[in-house]
Design an enzyme around this catalytic site. Structure first.
Site, PDB file in Angstrom:
ATOM      1  CD  GLN A 123     -90.775 -53.439  56.338  1.00  0.00           C
ATOM      2  OE1 GLN A 123     -89.610 -53.807  56.843  1.00  0.00           O
ATOM      3  NE2 GLN A 123     -91.860 -54.111  57.122  1.00  0.00           N
ATOM      4  CG  HIS A 127     -95.852 -49.576  55.850  1.00  0.00           C
ATOM      5  ND1 HIS A 127     -94.667 -50.055  56.897  1.00  0.00           N
ATOM      6  CD2 HIS A 127     -96.710 -50.620  55.593  1.00  0.00           C
ATOM      7  CE1 HIS A 127     -94.956 -51.274  56.858  1.00  0.00           C
ATOM      8  NE2 HIS A 127     -95.906 -51.814  56.107  1.00  0.00           N
ATOM      9  CB  CYS A 167    -108.128 -32.765  51.763  1.00  0.00           C
ATOM     10  SG  CYS A 167    -109.594 -32.407  52.059  1.00  0.00           S
ATOM     11  CB  CYS A 216    -111.089 -31.492  47.911  1.00  0.00           C
ATOM     12  SG  CYS A 216    -109.633 -30.813  48.756  1.00  0.00           S
ATOM     13  CB  CYS A 274    -108.334 -29.073  53.048  1.00  0.00           C
ATOM     14  SG  CYS A 274    -108.329 -28.689  51.365  1.00  0.00           S
ATOM     15  CB  CYS A 311    -112.654 -28.284  50.789  1.00  0.00           C
ATOM     16  SG  CYS A 311    -111.925 -29.943  51.545  1.00  0.00           S
ATOM     17  N   GLY A 315     -81.951 -53.638  57.329  1.00  0.00           N
ATOM     18  CA  GLY A 315     -82.759 -53.211  58.481  1.00  0.00           C
ATOM     19  C   GLY A 315     -84.215 -53.315  58.979  1.00  0.00           C
TER      20      GLY A 315
END
Ligand code: ZN
Length: 259
Positions: free
Chosen positions: A103, A121, A129, A132, A154, A157, A194
């Site tokens: 996780q 996750h 980006c 793109c 980015c 772009c 954990g």
């Protein structure tokens, strides 16, 4: 059951199982210096995650997320894998551990040498980006923020960059989730480390494994989930897991001596 006896039992299960998976949560990285965001005084008590880490808020006001990210940057950047991460990498290289499902977004399993990691996750060590999709190390986004920008963009772009960690209200990647469900379903042993098992749908992995006759080994200093465990390893993962590796090695040596 005393810890020594529990370790021997867990090692015996791991060495003899055809499929072992580990499932890890924030607790495994606390010893690396990353506090559990959910704990009192943790990041979530300062930044409401439903605002600062919410996907629909991010699309409107990405500067809120990045403000929080700057604040947590120093903690994340200094964190190093701890003996628990290395122990899991060693179990993988010994051929006992098939996969780590985590996780966490801290990339510490990979840095410790684990090759087969499924990240429920996402991963906070890169950013992408929004337009793109090109990917950069998170340090590139942080450099822009540290030089005064409120939102990193980015370089190709000019699109807004996002951290590659899944935000609140954002669906988990279906391929990662499906693969993890399959691993849980077919695991003979699941080593749970954990995690408070309160986050859905990740907590269902343990139930799924158990209802398919899997054996649950929980390593945690808290007894909160011990009712779910067939074998409970009470203690900090950084101390307990290296001992589990030693116990597996001892069994392997014994097995060879008998052949
Ligand atoms: Zn772009």
């Amino acid at each position: 059951m005393e810890l020594d006896e529990a370790l021997r039992k867990a090692a015996d299960l791991i060495v003899n199982a055809s499929s072992v998976v580990a499932f890890t949560g924030a607790g495994i990285s606390v010893e690396s210096g990353i506090p559990d965001f959910r704990s009192s005084g943790g990041l979530w008590s300062k930044y409401d995650p439903e605002v600062y880490c919410n996907y629909s808020v991010f699309k409107q006001k990405p500067e809120l997320f990045w403000k929080m990210a700057v604040d947590m940057q120093s903690t994340m950047a200094e964190a190093q894998p701890n003996p628990a991460h290395y122990a899991l990498a060693e179990l993988e290289s010994m051929g006992y551990l098939k996969h780590v499902i985590t996780q966490n977004v801290d990339n510490l399993h990979q840095r410790a040498g684990s090759n087969k990691v499924r990240e429920l996750h996402g991963n906070g060590s890169t950013a992408s980006c929004m337009v793109c999709r090109s990917k950069v190390p998170i340090s590139e986004a942080m450099d822009q923020l540290n030089s005064g920008k409120s939102v990193p963009v980015c370089s190709r772009c000019g699109g807004v960059l996002r951290m590659d960690a899944i935000l609140f209200g954002e669906p988990l990647q279906s391929s990662v989730m499906e693969g993890s469900l399959r691993l849980a379903m077919f695991a003979e042993v699941m080593l749970v480390i954990g995690t408070s098992l309160v986050v859905s749908p990740a907590n269902s992995l343990v139930q799924l494994c158990k209802s398919n006759q899997g054996t649950i080994v929980i390593c945690d200093p808290s007894p909160a989930n011990s009712h779910l465990a067939h074998v409970m390893l009470r203690g900090n993962a950084g101390e307990v897991l290296p001992r589990l590796v030693q116990a597996c090695k001892a069994l392997r040596t014994k097995g060879k001596a008998q052949m």
